[in-house]
Design a protein around this motif. Structure first.
Motif, mmCIF file in Angstrom:
data_model
loop_
_atom_site.group_PDB
_atom_site.id
_atom_site.type_symbol
_atom_site.label_atom_id
_atom_site.label_comp_id
_atom_site.label_asym_id
_atom_site.label_seq_id
_atom_site.Cartn_x
_atom_site.Cartn_y
_atom_site.Cartn_z
ATOM 1 N N LEU A 207 0.952 -0.954 -0.202
ATOM 2 C CA LEU A 207 -0.235 0.361 -0.070
ATOM 3 C C LEU A 207 0.801 1.045 -0.097
ATOM 4 O O LEU A 207 0.477 2.256 -0.640
ATOM 5 C CB LEU A 207 -0.937 0.568 1.196
ATOM 6 C CG LEU A 207 -2.124 -0.955 1.548
ATOM 7 C CD1 LEU A 207 -2.819 -0.629 2.641
ATOM 8 C CD2 LEU A 207 -2.962 -0.548 -0.275
ATOM 9 N N TYR A 208 1.854 0.945 0.051
ATOM 10 C CA TYR A 208 3.023 2.616 0.599
ATOM 11 C C TYR A 208 3.695 2.461 -0.746
ATOM 12 O O TYR A 208 4.836 3.901 -1.166
ATOM 13 C CB TYR A 208 3.919 2.143 1.999
ATOM 14 C CG TYR A 208 3.036 2.620 3.362
ATOM 15 C CD1 TYR A 208 3.352 3.390 3.850
ATOM 16 C CD2 TYR A 208 2.277 0.964 4.001
ATOM 17 C CE1 TYR A 208 2.153 3.745 4.570
ATOM 18 C CE2 TYR A 208 1.294 1.673 5.334
ATOM 19 C CZ TYR A 208 1.559 2.157 5.471
ATOM 20 O OH TYR A 208 1.360 2.523 6.731
ATOM 21 N N ILE A 209 3.715 2.009 -1.950
ATOM 22 C CA ILE A 209 4.448 2.137 -2.503
ATOM 23 C C ILE A 209 4.212 2.581 -3.528
ATOM 24 O O ILE A 209 2.997 2.521 -4.237
ATOM 25 C CB ILE A 209 4.819 0.508 -3.283
ATOM 26 C CG1 ILE A 209 5.860 -0.565 -2.819
ATOM 27 C CG2 ILE A 209 5.266 0.504 -5.027
ATOM 28 C CD1 ILE A 209 5.248 -2.223 -3.906
ATOM 29 N N ASP A 210 5.027 3.825 -4.107
ATOM 30 C CA ASP A 210 4.143 5.213 -4.762
ATOM 31 C C ASP A 210 4.599 4.796 -6.560
ATOM 32 O O ASP A 210 4.857 3.821 -6.726
ATOM 33 C CB ASP A 210 5.223 6.472 -4.477
ATOM 34 C CG ASP A 210 6.487 6.181 -4.181
ATOM 35 O OD1 ASP A 210 6.637 5.373 -5.191
ATOM 36 O OD2 ASP A 210 6.870 7.110 -3.840
ATOM 37 N N CYS A 211 4.418 6.093 -6.979
ATOM 38 C CA CYS A 211 4.860 5.434 -7.980
ATOM 39 C C CYS A 211 6.107 5.482 -8.738
ATOM 40 O O CYS A 211 6.852 5.019 -9.674
ATOM 41 C CB CYS A 211 4.386 7.223 -9.275
ATOM 42 S SG CYS A 211 5.113 8.813 -8.263
ATOM 43 N N LYS A 212 7.350 5.188 -8.051
ATOM 44 C CA LYS A 212 8.137 5.707 -8.301
ATOM 45 C C LYS A 212 8.804 3.774 -7.810
ATOM 46 O O LYS A 212 10.441 3.817 -7.759
ATOM 47 C CB LYS A 212 9.158 6.436 -7.524
ATOM 48 C CG LYS A 212 9.026 8.054 -7.931
ATOM 49 C CD LYS A 212 9.958 9.019 -7.341
ATOM 50 C CE LYS A 212 10.031 10.490 -8.025
ATOM 51 N NZ LYS A 212 11.076 11.586 -7.305
ATOM 52 N N GLY A 213 8.313 3.274 -7.363
ATOM 53 C CA GLY A 213 8.205 1.903 -6.815
ATOM 54 C C GLY A 213 8.709 1.752 -6.092
ATOM 55 O O GLY A 213 9.172 -0.060 -5.800
ATOM 56 N N TYR A 214 8.833 2.614 -4.552
ATOM 57 C CA TYR A 214 9.741 2.291 -3.541
ATOM 58 C C TYR A 214 8.414 2.717 -2.339
ATOM 59 O O TYR A 214 7.549 3.681 -2.417
ATOM 60 C CB TYR A 214 10.553 2.463 -3.738
ATOM 61 C CG TYR A 214 11.108 3.894 -3.724
ATOM 62 C CD1 TYR A 214 10.461 4.754 -2.411
ATOM 63 C CD2 TYR A 214 11.334 4.073 -4.314
ATOM 64 C CE1 TYR A 214 11.212 5.768 -2.979
ATOM 65 C CE2 TYR A 214 12.096 5.279 -5.566
ATOM 66 C CZ TYR A 214 11.780 6.897 -4.243
ATOM 67 O OH TYR A 214 11.970 7.702 -4.592
ATOM 68 N N PRO A 215 8.278 2.054 -1.004
ATOM 69 C CA PRO A 215 7.201 2.965 0.028
ATOM 70 C C PRO A 215 7.816 3.259 0.615
ATOM 71 O O PRO A 215 9.229 4.387 0.829
ATOM 72 C CB PRO A 215 8.041 1.453 0.569
ATOM 73 C CG PRO A 215 8.445 -0.132 0.304
ATOM 74 C CD PRO A 215 9.374 0.572 -0.835
ATOM 75 N N THR A 216 7.030 3.995 -0.224
ATOM 76 C CA THR A 216 6.787 5.967 1.092
ATOM 77 C C THR A 216 5.390 6.607 2.029
ATOM 78 O O THR A 216 4.671 6.177 2.009
ATOM 79 C CB THR A 216 7.535 6.971 -0.160
ATOM 80 O OG1 THR A 216 5.492 6.989 -0.755
ATOM 81 C CG2 THR A 216 8.340 6.788 -1.106
ATOM 82 N N GLN A 217 5.642 7.044 2.654
ATOM 83 C CA GLN A 217 4.799 8.147 3.117
ATOM 84 C C GLN A 217 4.405 9.515 1.826
ATOM 85 O O GLN A 217 4.702 10.531 1.685
ATOM 86 C CB GLN A 217 4.895 8.445 4.321
ATOM 87 C CG GLN A 217 4.973 7.461 5.755
ATOM 88 C CD GLN A 217 4.486 8.258 7.299
ATOM 89 O OE1 GLN A 217 4.297 9.086 7.645
ATOM 90 N NE2 GLN A 217 5.684 7.354 7.501
#
Length: 264
Positions: A207-217
């Motif tokens: 759920l935390y993976i953004d458009c760049k492909g790694y987990p973020t808040q």
């Protein structure tokens, strides 16, 4: 006087013998189970004693956490910034403010500077508990406990709120921005979402993976034109849309979103 002759039939005798054998078998099984339980209990007691009561000293380096902190504070300014992301003057003075104003307390084995060093080394580099154990020569439980003590103090310190007159737009626009003034004359700040890398337990990253492909808040932040934060909302998944977070900030009254007044 006649004597009574009591005789037991062969079938009844065999039945009694079978009952006795079954009883003996049950008693043997119970004894075996009891012996097994005693052996397991003894094994676990022995393991506990070896691990916690008679354990070999683990963190025995002569370069203790106190020596490490002193080396940093007496060394080059860049070394302090690389390790803790603080200048030496700030690192020296900050524990005093946290102690006097926010309730930070040192213990008999951990100074406030050491607590600060452990906390910001984790925050600055994402260091694991074991690495902090090795650097500061303390147990994992000690590192964990003091990290969370510092976390509570820092959370009390990091209260973001706007100034009382933030809707006035005081000193909001400088002379160098005159060409933008007609368009932003009623603007008192700017908001945007920013993605910060996040480390999550295994299985919760998707759920935390953004458009760049790694987990973020995905963190919503608002600043005024004096470059001071007036609001921040953290904790949202990196996959969440900026507009969804903004609408949630407007909807939830307990977040105290700094609404603009009149025509601002």
């Amino acid at each position: 006087m006649e004597s009574l002759d009591i005789s037991i039939s062969p079938d009844l005798s065999e039945l009694l013998d079978e009952k006795d054998e079954e009883l003996e078998k049950v008693c043997r099984e119970q004894d075996e189970e009891w012996m097994t339980l005693c052996q397991l209990a003894g094994k676990y007691v022995l393991t506990y004693c070896k691990k916690y009561l008679c354990e070999e000293p683990f963190r025995t380096s002569k370069r203790s956490g106190h020596i490490f902190i002193q080396e940093i504070l007496r060394g080059n300014e860049t070394r302090c910034y690389e390790n803790f992301r603080f200048k030496k003057a700030v690192f020296i003075d900050l524990p005093h403010d946290l102690t006097e104003k926010y309730g930070l307390k040192a213990t008999c084995g951990i100074s406030t500077h050491k607590m600060l060093g452990m906390f910001f080394m984790v925050c600055a580099h994402g260091a694991e508990n074991r690495m902090i154990q090795e650097i500061f020569q303390h147990s994992g439980e000690t590192v964990h406990r003091h990290f969370h003590s510092m976390l509570n103090v820092v959370c009390n310190l990091a209260i973001i709120r706007p100034r009382l007159n933030y809707n006035d737009g005081v000193e909001a626009h400088k002379s160098c921005n005159e060409r933008y003034l007609p368009f932003f004359k009623d603007c008192i700040g700017a908001l945007d979402g920013t993605h910060v890398k996040a480390r999550l337990p295994q299985g919760q990253e998707i759920l935390y993976i953004d458009c760049k492909g790694y987990p973020t808040q995905n963190i919503l932040a608002i600043v005024d034109f004096n470059m001071c934060f007036t609001f921040a909302l953290a904790g949202w998944e990196g996959s969440a849309h900026d507009n969804r977070i903004f609408c949630e900030a407007l909807r939830r009254q307990e977040l105290n979103f700094p609404h603009s007044l009149e025509n601002k």
